[in-house]
Design a protein around this motif. Structure first.
Motif, PDB file in Angstrom:
ATOM      1  N   THR A  12      -6.509  -9.155  -7.935  1.00 40.28           N
ATOM      2  CA  THR A  12      -7.483  -8.997  -6.853  1.00 40.28           C
ATOM      3  C   THR A  12      -6.720  -8.631  -5.583  1.00 40.28           C
ATOM      4  N   ALA A  14      -6.325 -10.247  -3.044  1.00 35.38           N
ATOM      5  CA  ALA A  14      -5.543 -11.390  -2.548  1.00 35.38           C
ATOM      6  C   ALA A  14      -4.130 -11.405  -3.142  1.00 35.38           C
ATOM      7  N   ASP A  15      -3.931 -10.672  -4.248  1.00 37.27           N
ATOM      8  CA  ASP A  15      -2.598 -10.612  -4.876  1.00 37.27           C
ATOM      9  C   ASP A  15      -1.683  -9.594  -4.200  1.00 37.27           C
ATOM     10  N   GLU A  49       2.752  -3.569   0.326  1.00 38.86           N
ATOM     11  CA  GLU A  49       1.595  -4.461   0.496  1.00 38.86           C
ATOM     12  C   GLU A  49       0.390  -3.660   0.973  1.00 38.86           C
ATOM     13  N   ALA A  53      -3.068  -3.351  -1.161  1.00 44.56           N
ATOM     14  CA  ALA A  53      -4.343  -3.741  -0.562  1.00 44.56           C
ATOM     15  C   ALA A  53      -5.334  -2.578  -0.659  1.00 44.56           C
TER      16      ALA A  53
END
Ligand SMILES: CC(C)(COP(=O)(O)OP(=O)(O)OC[C@H]1O[C@@H](n2cnc3c(N)ncnc32)[C@H](O)[C@@H]1OP(=O)(O)O)[C@@H](O)C(=O)NCCC(=O)NCCS
Length: 180
Positions: A12, A14-15, A49, A53
């Motif tokens: 997800t 959040a990972d 990151e 995202a």
């Protein structure tokens, strides 16, 4: 919990921070000596990151599904991304392993093979007849994992590892394929 002590689940958004960390550490350790150091240096955790995202938060141009391996304490041990269909082939019936990365301290425990086996099982269940992937020439550690899972070179080669800074020499990759 799988045989190798990790739990597999869908990634997800959040990972994204943990995926970026594993991605960058695995590049640094696994691609040293194979990839121009400037390309490794350009792939920072912050940049990765943002990419993760974006990839997990929005619909990608191709359906790409990422499965993560989570260790007992909750740390992310590795991930595998599958593209359906393969991004570089004009073939709606061939899938692609788009990424397979394990955190270097966890190498050699079977996490990569478990992620790959789960990806191939999922593709078999969805009746995909074949799967391809690209591996950097000389990446013997990864090739052994793929060959054990049935992959073989299909003769195709390319030089492409995403966007490279100017002047960076891209490594040769070869394509492997397995019929399911
Ligand atoms: C390639 C990569 C994903 C493999 O992940 P991994 O988790 O180390 O893979 P495995 O543990 O399943 O297999 C690696 C070795 O451990 C051995 N192994 C597997 N399970 C084991 C276990 N339970 N106990 C001991 N050894 C084991 C395997 O037999 C294999 O041995 P070999 O190298 O002699 O063939 C990982 O090294 C990596 O992230 N590399 C950098 C990025 C990369 O190259 N990705 C592929 C891009 S195409």
């Amino acid at each position: 919990m799988s045989r190798v002590g990790v739990e597999l689940r869908g990634a997800t958004v959040a990972d994204a921070p943990a995926l970026a960390g594993v991605h960058v550490r695995a590049w640094r350790e696994g691609y040293a000596g194979l990839v121009d150091p400037a390309l490794i240096a350009a792939a920072t955790v912050a940049r990765r990151e943002r990419q993760w995202a974006r990839w997990l938060g929005t619909a990608p141009p191709w359906p790409i599904v990422t499965v993560v391996a989570v260790a007992a304490g909750g740390a992310l041990a590795g991930f595998c991304s599958v593209a359906t269909p393969a991004r570089d082939l004009d073939d709606p019936r061939t899938a692609e392993i788009a990424a397979l990365y394990v955190d270097p301290p966890r190498w050699g425990e079977g996490v990569g093979s478990a992620l790959l086996a789960a990806a191939l099982d999922g593709l078999r269940a969805e009746r995909w007849p074949a799967v391809t992937l690209w591996v950097i020439e000389g990446n013997a550690r990864a090739e052994r994992v793929y060959v054990r899972a049935g992959f073989r070179p299909d003769g195709a080669r390319r030089r492409d590892l995403g966007v490279a800074p100017p002047g960076v020499e891209l490594p040769w990759q070869r394509r492997l394929r397995v019929d399911l």
